[in-house]
Design a protein around this motif. Structure first.
Motif, PDB file in Angstrom:
ATOM      1  N   THR A 133       0.838  -1.197   0.000  1.00 23.54           N
ATOM      2  CA  THR A 133       0.000   0.000   0.000  1.00 23.54           C
ATOM      3  C   THR A 133       0.879   1.255   0.000  1.00 23.54           C
ATOM      4  O   THR A 133       1.880   1.317   0.715  1.00 23.54           O
ATOM      5  CB  THR A 133      -0.932  -0.005   1.229  1.00 23.54           C
ATOM      6  N   ASN A 134       0.494   2.197  -0.838  1.00 18.87           N
ATOM      7  CA  ASN A 134       1.180   3.486  -1.030  1.00 18.87           C
ATOM      8  C   ASN A 134       2.497   3.373  -1.799  1.00 18.87           C
ATOM      9  O   ASN A 134       3.204   4.370  -1.931  1.00 18.87           O
ATOM     10  CB  ASN A 134       1.394   4.234   0.293  1.00 18.87           C
TER      11      ASN A 134
ATOM     12  N   LEU B  26      -3.369   1.756  -3.657  1.00 15.13           N
ATOM     13  CA  LEU B  26      -4.037   2.558  -2.637  1.00 15.13           C
ATOM     14  C   LEU B  26      -4.467   1.732  -1.432  1.00 15.13           C
ATOM     15  O   LEU B  26      -4.359   2.170  -0.294  1.00 15.13           O
ATOM     16  CB  LEU B  26      -5.252   3.270  -3.239  1.00 15.13           C
ATOM     17  N   SER B  27      -4.967   0.528  -1.714  1.00 13.68           N
ATOM     18  CA  SER B  27      -5.368  -0.346  -0.607  1.00 13.68           C
ATOM     19  C   SER B  27      -5.497  -1.774  -1.103  1.00 13.68           C
ATOM     20  O   SER B  27      -5.682  -2.024  -2.287  1.00 13.68           O
ATOM     21  CB  SER B  27      -6.690   0.115   0.017  1.00 13.68           C
ATOM     22  N   VAL B  28      -5.403  -2.694  -0.155  1.00 11.75           N
ATOM     23  CA  VAL B  28      -5.601  -4.113  -0.441  1.00 11.75           C
ATOM     24  C   VAL B  28      -6.555  -4.640   0.621  1.00 11.75           C
ATOM     25  O   VAL B  28      -6.329  -4.458   1.814  1.00 11.75           O
ATOM     26  CB  VAL B  28      -4.268  -4.896  -0.390  1.00 11.75           C
TER      27      VAL B  28
ATOM     28  N   ASP C 204      -9.314 -10.081  -1.723  1.00  6.46           N
ATOM     29  CA  ASP C 204      -8.817 -10.291  -3.080  1.00  6.46           C
ATOM     30  C   ASP C 204      -8.998  -9.051  -3.956  1.00  6.46           C
ATOM     31  O   ASP C 204      -8.882  -9.122  -5.172  1.00  6.46           O
ATOM     32  CB  ASP C 204      -9.486 -11.512  -3.715  1.00  6.46           C
ATOM     33  N   GLN C 205      -9.275  -7.902  -3.327  1.00  2.00           N
ATOM     34  CA  GLN C 205      -9.466  -6.672  -4.088  1.00  2.00           C
ATOM     35  C   GLN C 205      -8.305  -5.706  -3.834  1.00  2.00           C
ATOM     36  O   GLN C 205      -7.915  -5.471  -2.690  1.00  2.00           O
ATOM     37  CB  GLN C 205     -10.776  -5.989  -3.686  1.00  2.00           C
ATOM     38  N   VAL C 206      -7.776  -5.191  -4.926  1.00  2.00           N
ATOM     39  CA  VAL C 206      -6.691  -4.211  -4.859  1.00  2.00           C
ATOM     40  C   VAL C 206      -7.194  -2.930  -5.506  1.00  2.00           C
ATOM     41  O   VAL C 206      -7.683  -2.946  -6.636  1.00  2.00           O
ATOM     42  CB  VAL C 206      -5.435  -4.720  -5.619  1.00  2.00           C
TER      43      VAL C 206
END
Length: 77
Positions: free
Chosen positions: A8-9, A23-25, A28-30
């Motif tokens: 992240t970042n 931006l975020s995890v 299973d979604q990024v």
């Protein structure tokens, strides 16, 4: 295919003017952010494929119309 791990970042730079940031995890979604010049189109893959298919169909319709017009003109001659 180049495979990179990012947290992240953290970002990936493509050329001089495209930056992709994680931006975020969550599960299973990024979520990613993309900074690119406004003249570069950015689409999800499935949207891009749909656009390409529609463009191909529109082109084919134009070709079919031109053939029909050509046939019509030849008959009138």
């Amino acid at each position: 295919m180049l495979v990179l791990s990012r947290k992240t970042n953290e970002s990936i730079q493509i050329g001089d003017n495209i930056e992709i940031t994680v931006l975020s995890v969550s599960g299973d979604q990024v979520k990613i952010g993309i900074n690119a010049p406004k003249n570069i189109e950015i689409h999800r893959k499935e949207v891009y494929i749909t656009i390409q298919n529609e463009n191909n169909q529109a082109t084919q319709s134009s070709v079919d119309l031109l053939r029909l017009l050509n046939t019509s003109i030849k008959r009138e001659s």
